[in-house]
Design a protein around this motif. Structure first.
Motif, PDB file in Angstrom:
ATOM      1  N   ILE A  95      56.372  34.080   7.418  1.00  0.00           N
ATOM      2  CA  ILE A  95      55.265  34.311   8.029  1.00  0.00           C
ATOM      3  C   ILE A  95      54.865  35.729   8.388  1.00  0.00           C
ATOM      4  N   PRO A  96      55.679  36.422   8.735  1.00  0.00           N
ATOM      5  CA  PRO A  96      55.575  37.988   9.152  1.00  0.00           C
ATOM      6  C   PRO A  96      55.627  38.790   7.818  1.00  0.00           C
ATOM      7  N   ILE A  97      56.298  38.277   6.744  1.00  0.00           N
ATOM      8  CA  ILE A  97      56.314  38.958   5.799  1.00  0.00           C
ATOM      9  C   ILE A  97      54.951  39.075   5.054  1.00  0.00           C
ATOM     10  N   PHE A  98      54.403  37.953   4.913  1.00  0.00           N
ATOM     11  CA  PHE A  98      52.859  37.703   4.323  1.00  0.00           C
ATOM     12  C   PHE A  98      51.859  38.433   5.236  1.00  0.00           C
ATOM     13  N   TRP A  99      52.067  38.260   6.575  1.00  0.00           N
ATOM     14  CA  TRP A  99      51.141  38.983   7.516  1.00  0.00           C
ATOM     15  C   TRP A  99      51.385  40.632   7.157  1.00  0.00           C
ATOM     16  N   SER A 100      52.421  41.101   6.903  1.00  0.00           N
ATOM     17  CA  SER A 100      52.687  42.661   6.608  1.00  0.00           C
ATOM     18  C   SER A 100      51.919  42.924   5.262  1.00  0.00           C
ATOM     19  N   LEU A 101      52.141  42.014   4.242  1.00  0.00           N
ATOM     20  CA  LEU A 101      51.384  42.161   2.926  1.00  0.00           C
ATOM     21  C   LEU A 101      49.618  42.202   3.361  1.00  0.00           C
ATOM     22  N   ALA A 102      49.313  41.251   4.157  1.00  0.00           N
ATOM     23  CA  ALA A 102      47.804  41.247   4.177  1.00  0.00           C
ATOM     24  C   ALA A 102      47.521  42.667   4.893  1.00  0.00           C
ATOM     25  N   LEU A 103      48.161  42.814   6.029  1.00  0.00           N
ATOM     26  CA  LEU A 103      48.016  44.517   6.595  1.00  0.00           C
ATOM     27  C   LEU A 103      47.907  45.378   5.854  1.00  0.00           C
ATOM     28  N   ILE A 104      48.914  45.643   4.953  1.00  0.00           N
ATOM     29  CA  ILE A 104      48.866  46.576   3.963  1.00  0.00           C
ATOM     30  C   ILE A 104      47.819  46.514   2.887  1.00  0.00           C
ATOM     31  N   ARG A 105      47.434  45.439   2.370  1.00  0.00           N
ATOM     32  CA  ARG A 105      46.336  45.493   1.370  1.00  0.00           C
ATOM     33  C   ARG A 105      44.909  45.522   2.196  1.00  0.00           C
ATOM     34  N   ALA A 106      44.636  45.071   3.740  1.00  0.00           N
ATOM     35  CA  ALA A 106      43.781  45.236   4.199  1.00  0.00           C
ATOM     36  C   ALA A 106      43.283  46.880   4.550  1.00  0.00           C
ATOM     37  N   ALA A 107      44.697  47.370   4.847  1.00  0.00           N
ATOM     38  CA  ALA A 107      44.238  48.945   5.102  1.00  0.00           C
ATOM     39  C   ALA A 107      44.029  49.757   3.592  1.00  0.00           C
ATOM     40  N   PHE A 108      44.405  49.503   2.866  1.00  0.00           N
ATOM     41  CA  PHE A 108      44.432  50.126   1.500  1.00  0.00           C
ATOM     42  C   PHE A 108      42.800  49.517   1.204  1.00  0.00           C
ATOM     43  N   TYR A 109      42.511  48.484   1.489  1.00  0.00           N
ATOM     44  CA  TYR A 109      40.969  48.184   1.218  1.00  0.00           C
ATOM     45  C   TYR A 109      40.063  49.133   1.826  1.00  0.00           C
ATOM     46  N   LEU A 110      40.327  49.193   3.146  1.00  0.00           N
ATOM     47  CA  LEU A 110      39.516  49.809   4.000  1.00  0.00           C
ATOM     48  C   LEU A 110      39.469  51.655   3.549  1.00  0.00           C
ATOM     49  N   LEU A 111      40.721  51.943   3.380  1.00  0.00           N
ATOM     50  CA  LEU A 111      40.811  53.331   2.972  1.00  0.00           C
ATOM     51  C   LEU A 111      40.208  53.870   1.845  1.00  0.00           C
ATOM     52  N   ARG A 112      40.499  52.746   0.811  1.00  0.00           N
ATOM     53  CA  ARG A 112      39.792  53.064  -0.467  1.00  0.00           C
ATOM     54  C   ARG A 112      38.099  53.012  -0.383  1.00  0.00           C
ATOM     55  N   ARG A 113      37.834  52.199   0.430  1.00  0.00           N
ATOM     56  CA  ARG A 113      36.327  51.988   0.376  1.00  0.00           C
ATOM     57  C   ARG A 113      35.695  52.999   1.070  1.00  0.00           C
ATOM     58  N   VAL A 114      36.538  53.696   2.221  1.00  0.00           N
ATOM     59  CA  VAL A 114      35.877  54.931   3.015  1.00  0.00           C
ATOM     60  C   VAL A 114      36.040  56.441   2.252  1.00  0.00           C
TER      61      VAL A 114
END
Length: 449
Positions: A95-114
């Protein structure tokens, strides 16, 4: 040791009958998350179109949705397995492994969109992404191994003094939480501002300048609101901002007049709609199409592709020639000199016909031809026409018309005027010389003695 306990629990699960259920739950959650994400993305693309889906960032957000679905399914599987009294140590690690993967992808999504401009990423941006990934995975390792509570207690016990009083201190834990809160809130505000700007730019019913003004104001309001909210959550008294506001006012009054003037000029331009994106303007020695209207500067793209950054103050205080303010129709023309003796009643309609049949030339107002003056080499004619796309320049359409006129000249239907030299003075001089020679006696030798 926490790490020893973790390894022991995992090895203990391998020997229990519930281990296949844990592995099956993890595999099923991954497959189901990927399938649901792909189906959702396909449905969105069929509904809105592939280009629009890409523009809205659906494909990028789908990469965030997949690990989030896996986390939700693993949490449900953990609840079910616990209900039937199966061990779930492997699921707890997943569970924390996939939580970290979601956090990384969410951060990349926001950063690249901005921050990603035109799909391009700088080296510093890529380096920051790698550092962020490393920090996230390090935090996951500390959490799984059970070392995270000890580190949190250490950070909470170590305090920094920031004032003369004994109570003026802050723990490193609170400081890091405040920084993370401010950064997250600011990133969400920037993402919301980018989404709002894209939404407003797609509303063709609004004037382009009004859309840009609303987008700039909306982004500024979101950023200020995010900063104030994050400071309040961190526990910082907002009354301290009055000191900052006074210092900012003094700074604007002393050394930032030009910068403030450019920002104010930018909002004036956007609100009064004197300029719009796509207008062809000339200011001082610069001419080009308006591609961006920012709060501090405006970008002009010349016909040669060179972009010029013009401070907004120049557009307010100086003279600006706008070729498409109230109407996009612009007059262009070419000049031609025909030989004396040409029938102007035939030549002038023929020239008008060449302009009327050229692409980009408007039918209304229709092309016209006028006699400018009687030049030394012939009749000087002015062929004028109108175009509705000044941002594409006038050189191309003028060249096409000139080539048509050249074809008529080659066929002999139009005779061009050529420079002539008046030889009458030279002829009279030669005649006078010849007359003097004729009057001279044939034998001009002296008499014999």
């Amino acid at each position: 040791m926490p790490l020893t306990n973790l390894i022991g629990d995992l090895l203990d699960d391998l020997s229990r009958p519930g281990m296949p259920w844990q592995i099956g739950s993890i595999v099923a959650a991954i497959l189901l998350g990927l399938v649901v994400t792909r189906l959702a993305r396909g449905w969105w693309q069929r509904r809105r179109g592939v280009a629009d889906a890409m523009h809205a960032g659906v494909d990028s957000f789908a990469r965030v949705m997949a690990p989030l679905l896996v986390v939700a399914l693993l949490t449900l599987a953990q609840f079910v397995l616990n209900k039937y009294r199966f061990h779930t140590n492997i699921v707890k690690v997943a569970i924390p492994i996939f939580w970290s993967l979601a956090l990384i992808r969410a951060a990349f999504y926001l950063l690249r969109r901005v921050f990603a401009r035109r799909g391009q990423l700088g080296e510093a941006f890529v380096t920051f992404e790698k550092i962020f990934v490393l920090l996230v995975w390090l935090a996951v390792v500390l959490y799984i191994t059970g070392l995270w509570p000890d580190i949190a207690d250490f950070l909470g016990s170590y305090r920094l003094q920031y004032g003369p009083k004994k109570n003026d201190f802050v723990s490193i834990d609170d400081l890091l939480q405040g920084i993370v809160t401010i950064v997250v809130m600011l990133m969400l505000a920037l993402w919301a501002g980018t989404a709002l700007e894209e939404r407003l730019m797609g509303m063709t019913a609004l004037h382009s300048s009004l859309r840009v003004a609303l987008a700039r104001v909306g982004r500024a309001v979101l950023i200020v609101g995010a900063i104030l909210a994050s400071l309040r959550w961190v526990g910082i008294d907002l009354t301290v901002l009055s000191v900052f506001g006074g210092a900012l006012g003094v700074g604007l009054g002393l050394g930032m007049q030009r910068i403030a003037s450019n920002y104010v000029s930018g909002f004036i331009i956007l609100m009064e709609r004197s300029l719009s994106i796509g207008d062809m303007i000339s200011v001082t020695s610069f001419t080009g199409k308006v591609t961006q209207i920012n709060t501090r500067y405006t970008v002009l793209q010349g016909l040669d592709g060179v972009e010029t950054v013009v401070p907004n103050e120049m557009l307010i205080s100086g003279t600006v020639q706008n070729q498409s303010l109230s109407s996009r129709r612009v007059r262009a023309g070419t000049k031609i000199t025909v030989a004396y003796g040409s029938d102007l009643d035939v030549v002038m309609p023929l020239l008008i016909e060449q302009a009327a049949g050229t692409p980009r030339v408007l039918e209304d107002p229709a092309p016209g031809c006028s006699l400018s003056r009687f030049g030394p080499d012939g009749y000087e004619l002015d062929l004028g026409f109108w175009i509705a796309d000044p941002e594409n320049g006038q050189g191309g359409v003028v060249s096409e018309i000139n080539k048509k006129i050249y074809a008529l000249v080659s066929k002999g239907e139009i005779k061009l005027g050529y420079p002539s030299v008046d030889t009458r003075l030279l002829d009279s001089h030669i005649a006078s010389v010849v007359a003097r020679i004729a009057k001279t006696p044939e034998d001009s030798s002296p008499p014999a003695h």
